[in-house]
Design an enzyme around this catalytic site. Structure first.
Site, short mmCIF file in Angstrom:
data_model
loop_
_atom_site.label_atom_id
_atom_site.label_comp_id
_atom_site.label_asym_id
_atom_site.label_seq_id
_atom_site.Cartn_x
_atom_site.Cartn_y
_atom_site.Cartn_z
CD GLU A 1 3.68 -2.23 13.72
OE1 GLU A 1 2.35 -1.93 13.76
OE2 GLU A 1 4.45 -2.39 14.58
CD GLU B 1 7.08 -1.12 12.05
OE1 GLU B 1 6.26 -0.41 11.58
OE2 GLU B 1 8.00 -1.96 11.56
N GLY C 1 1.72 -6.19 7.28
CA GLY C 1 0.90 -6.89 6.42
C GLY C 1 -0.52 -7.28 6.91
CG ASN D 1 -0.42 -0.07 2.61
OD1 ASN D 1 0.89 -0.64 2.80
ND2 ASN D 1 -1.24 0.63 3.52
CB CYS E 1 -2.66 -0.10 8.03
SG CYS E 1 -1.09 1.29 8.47
CB THR F 1 0.19 -12.54 6.11
OG1 THR F 1 -0.50 -12.66 5.15
CG2 THR F 1 1.71 -13.12 5.66
P1 NDP Z 1 -0.17 -9.62 3.12
O1 NDP Z 1 -0.21 -9.95 4.51
O2 NDP Z 1 -0.84 -10.19 2.03
O3 NDP Z 1 1.51 -9.25 2.67
C1 NDP Z 1 2.35 -8.50 3.32
C2 NDP Z 1 3.69 -8.96 2.84
O4 NDP Z 1 3.87 -10.15 3.38
C3 NDP Z 1 4.08 -9.03 1.27
O5 NDP Z 1 5.56 -8.94 0.95
C4 NDP Z 1 3.64 -10.73 0.84
O6 NDP Z 1 4.11 -10.93 -0.16
C5 NDP Z 1 4.18 -11.34 2.32
N1 NDP Z 1 3.81 -12.56 2.47
C6 NDP Z 1 2.43 -13.12 1.92
N2 NDP Z 1 2.31 -14.45 2.57
C7 NDP Z 1 3.62 -14.81 3.10
C8 NDP Z 1 4.04 -15.66 4.02
N3 NDP Z 1 3.23 -16.84 4.06
N4 NDP Z 1 5.13 -15.56 4.81
C9 NDP Z 1 5.88 -14.44 4.57
N5 NDP Z 1 5.36 -13.32 3.98
C10 NDP Z 1 4.34 -13.53 3.05
O7 NDP Z 1 -0.46 -8.00 2.89
P2 NDP Z 1 -0.94 -6.90 2.10
O8 NDP Z 1 0.34 -6.91 1.09
O9 NDP Z 1 -2.19 -7.23 1.24
O10 NDP Z 1 -1.15 -5.70 2.56
C11 NDP Z 1 -2.22 -5.03 3.26
C12 NDP Z 1 -2.37 -5.48 4.62
O11 NDP Z 1 -1.32 -4.82 5.49
C13 NDP Z 1 -3.57 -4.72 5.23
O12 NDP Z 1 -4.29 -5.75 6.36
C14 NDP Z 1 -3.00 -3.70 6.06
O13 NDP Z 1 -3.90 -3.20 7.06
C15 NDP Z 1 -1.77 -4.12 6.58
N6 NDP Z 1 -1.01 -3.01 6.74
C16 NDP Z 1 -0.55 -2.70 8.28
C17 NDP Z 1 0.17 -1.70 8.56
C18 NDP Z 1 0.52 -1.32 10.09
O14 NDP Z 1 1.36 -0.51 9.99
N7 NDP Z 1 -0.12 -1.88 11.07
C19 NDP Z 1 0.39 -0.73 7.66
C20 NDP Z 1 0.13 -1.14 6.16
C21 NDP Z 1 -0.75 -2.06 5.77
P3 NDP Z 1 3.28 -10.96 -1.57
O15 NDP Z 1 2.62 -9.61 -1.82
O16 NDP Z 1 4.15 -11.40 -2.47
O17 NDP Z 1 2.29 -12.02 -1.18
#
Ligand code: NDP
Length: 480
Positions: A248, A461, A226, A150, A282, A230
């Site tokens: 996070e 963080e 993320g 994002n 987020c 995950t």
């Molecule tokens: P994901 O959890 O799908 O992915 C986050 C990262 O993890 C990506 O690089 C992804 O790779 C990787 N990933 C996916 N599966 C695995 C696994 N099994 N093991 C290790 N790494 C993995 O999240 P999104 O990318 O869809 O992001 C959106 C989410 O992030 C929302 O829920 C949002 O709220 C959260 N978020 C939280 C923030 C915070 O500070 N709390 C800030 C910003 C976002 P790939 O993309 O290649 O699948």
């Protein structure tokens, strides 16, 4: 077609498999570059390089590390326009947002932690007449940083900067949905003279590259941003390996609006907190609770302003709402709008896909959507949508709105609007979230603890919290 490359041991290189994934421009729906489809073999190479680099990076004088990081920040600044455009094309966000907000923030992240290391100190605990304890804080070793799509460069640098500043070497994985600016950063690191192996960037899929980082025995800490699902999977793997974990995760943030607020200020900020970056932040507030006496006034004024938002080509300065980052996410957001209707919600505006004329006619656009008439505990109001969709709900009392606000499994951020200072303090203390904004939103001081409670994450963080996460404290006791 442009090929993105991994950055391992100071070099840009193809993935071992030789395979690539399509990388889409969400504003056109077309493939515009290729992203390495790396696997555990690339993670292995990256980890080896990082382990080797650690021997010298970890003992390098902090001011020397700092100087290299400041050089990286300077080069990002020099390439601001290129990076902003790249981020916009890769993610779908308006270019002006990347240029004025996110890339400058990536620069600040690196400068902030690059200079913090020169001020970082550890504690001493004297036992008068007996002994003195002092704490040594040493870097952990090789750490893994996994970031989402994002706010690509912004969140990527938010992790790697404190990790590198405190002397660790990094194996990082950006999201395969938005790999471009991390690739451009790799080029910058080479130009800045970052020693080889200190930062390694392995592109590819989460279940392949992300999980290879998580299970790797030599990677001693994981900083992940993320989704909650995950995060749980990473914790399941990493916890029995006793890795340090910073998670996070997702959010479902409440905006609580009292009748005594400064209405115009609140209205403008609520528009931003709902739809900035297509609601894909987020910290966006997606559940808006309004005191009943101003509910109708708010609803009319808000919907009028939301309808006036310009949706379309992210490269145009006039665009306020860009494209949704991926087709899969676009479909997910649309499915939640359908769910909201099935749950009895009334769509007051938006709720449909948009096909802008011209080059973006095949892009993934959703009109900003406002829904009313849903109960606080329905799925639409409990599950994270992470798109340009908000619900509005009236409330009568403080107790009631606190129960609404605290009803989800998440606890990342909350926003309060009131001119009553006593009430503001009271609610801020009661609302279950890691961050509370009062009469503002997204006002960020990089020194403050950042993170969520409940299913929004573990750990914090920001500032010293991040420096402490990326160092291992050792107590040394000397008898006097
Ligand atoms: P994901 O959890 O799908 O992915 C986050 C990262 O993890 C990506 O690089 C992804 O790779 C990787 N990933 C996916 N599966 C695995 C696994 N099994 N093991 C290790 N790494 C993995 O999240 P999104 O990318 O869809 O992001 C959106 C989410 O992030 C929302 O829920 C949002 O709220 C959260 N978020 C939280 C923030 C915070 O500070 N709390 C800030 C910003 C976002 P790939 O993309 O290649 O699948």
């Amino acid at each position: 077609m442009k090929k993105i490359l991994n950055y391992i041991n100071g070099q840009l290189m193809e993935p071992v498999s030789g395979d690539y994934l399509d990388n889409f421009d969400p504003s056109t729906g077309k493939v515009y570059s290729l992203c390495p489809d790396s696997d555990e073999r690339d993670v292995e190479l990256a980890t080896k390089a990082a382990l080797q680099a650690f021997a010298s990076w970890s003992v390098m004088a902090p001011e020397k590390r700092s100087r290299i990081m400041l050089r990286i920040a300077e080069l990002i600044e020099k390439k601001l326009d290129v990076l902003a455009e790249a981020e916009s094309i890769d993610q779908g966000k308006p270019k002006w947002l990347a240029k004025n907000g996110e890339i400058p923030r990536a620069i600040s992240n690196i400068r902030f932690f690059g200079t913090a290391i020169e001020h970082f100190a550890s504690e001493a605990h004297p036992m008068p007449g007996h002994a003195i304890n002092y704490t040594l804080r040493t870097p952990i070793g090789v750490v893994g940083c996994i970031s989402p799509w994002n706010l690509p460069l912004y969140l990527f640098t938010w992790k790697i900067a404190p990790a590198l500043a405190s002397g660790n070497c990094v194996v990082a994985k950006p999201s395969e949905i938005t790999p471009m600016t991390a690739y451009l950063l790799a080029e910058i690191c080479i130009e800045a003279g970052l020693p080889k192996g200190v930062l390694n960037i392995v592109h590819g899929l989460g279940p392949k590259v992300g999980s290879a980082i998580t299970v790797h025995k030599q990677i001693k800490a994981i900083s992940f941003t993320g989704g909650t699902k995950t995060g749980a999977e990473i914790a399941r793997t990493a916890a029995p390996m006793f890795k340090k974990l910073s998670l996070e995760l997702g959010g479902k943030n409440p905006n609580i609006i009292f009748a005594d607020c400064d209405f115009d200020k609140m209205l403008n900020e609520t528009l931003r907190s709902s739809f900035l970056n297509q609601g894909e932040i987020c910290l966006c507030g997606s559940r808006i609770f309004i005191e009943r006496s101003i509910y109708t006034r708010f609803k009319e004024a808000f919907v009028e302003k939301v309808k006036a938002r310009t949706i379309g080509d992210p490269l145009l300065d006039s665009t306020l709402v860009g494209a949704i980052a991926s087709k899969m996410h676009f479909e997910k957001v649309m499915s939640y709008i359908e769910l909201a209707k099935q749950e009895g919600g009334t769509v007051l505006c938006g709720g449909y896909t948009v096909k802008p004329e011209g080059r973006c006619s095949e892009g993934w656009f959703i009109a900003p959507t406002v829904i009313e008439g849903l109960s606080f505990d329905c799925r639409t109001n409990q599950e994270e949508i992470f798109g340009p969709v908000v619900t509005i709900t009236p409330f009568d009392t403080e107790e009631e709105v606190l129960a609404f606000a605290n009803s989800t499994e998440y606890g990342l951020a909350a926003t309060l609007w009131t001119e009553n200072l006593t009430r503001a303090h009271r609610i801020a203390a009661e609302v279950k979230s890691g961050i509370v904004w009062i009469n503002c939103w997204l006002l960020r001081d990089l020194r403050t603890p950042f993170g969520g409670v409940k299913n929004s994450g573990v750990g914090r963080e920001g500032g010293w919290e991040a420096m402490r996460f990326f160092t291992e404290p050792k107590n040394i006791c000397i008898k006097l």
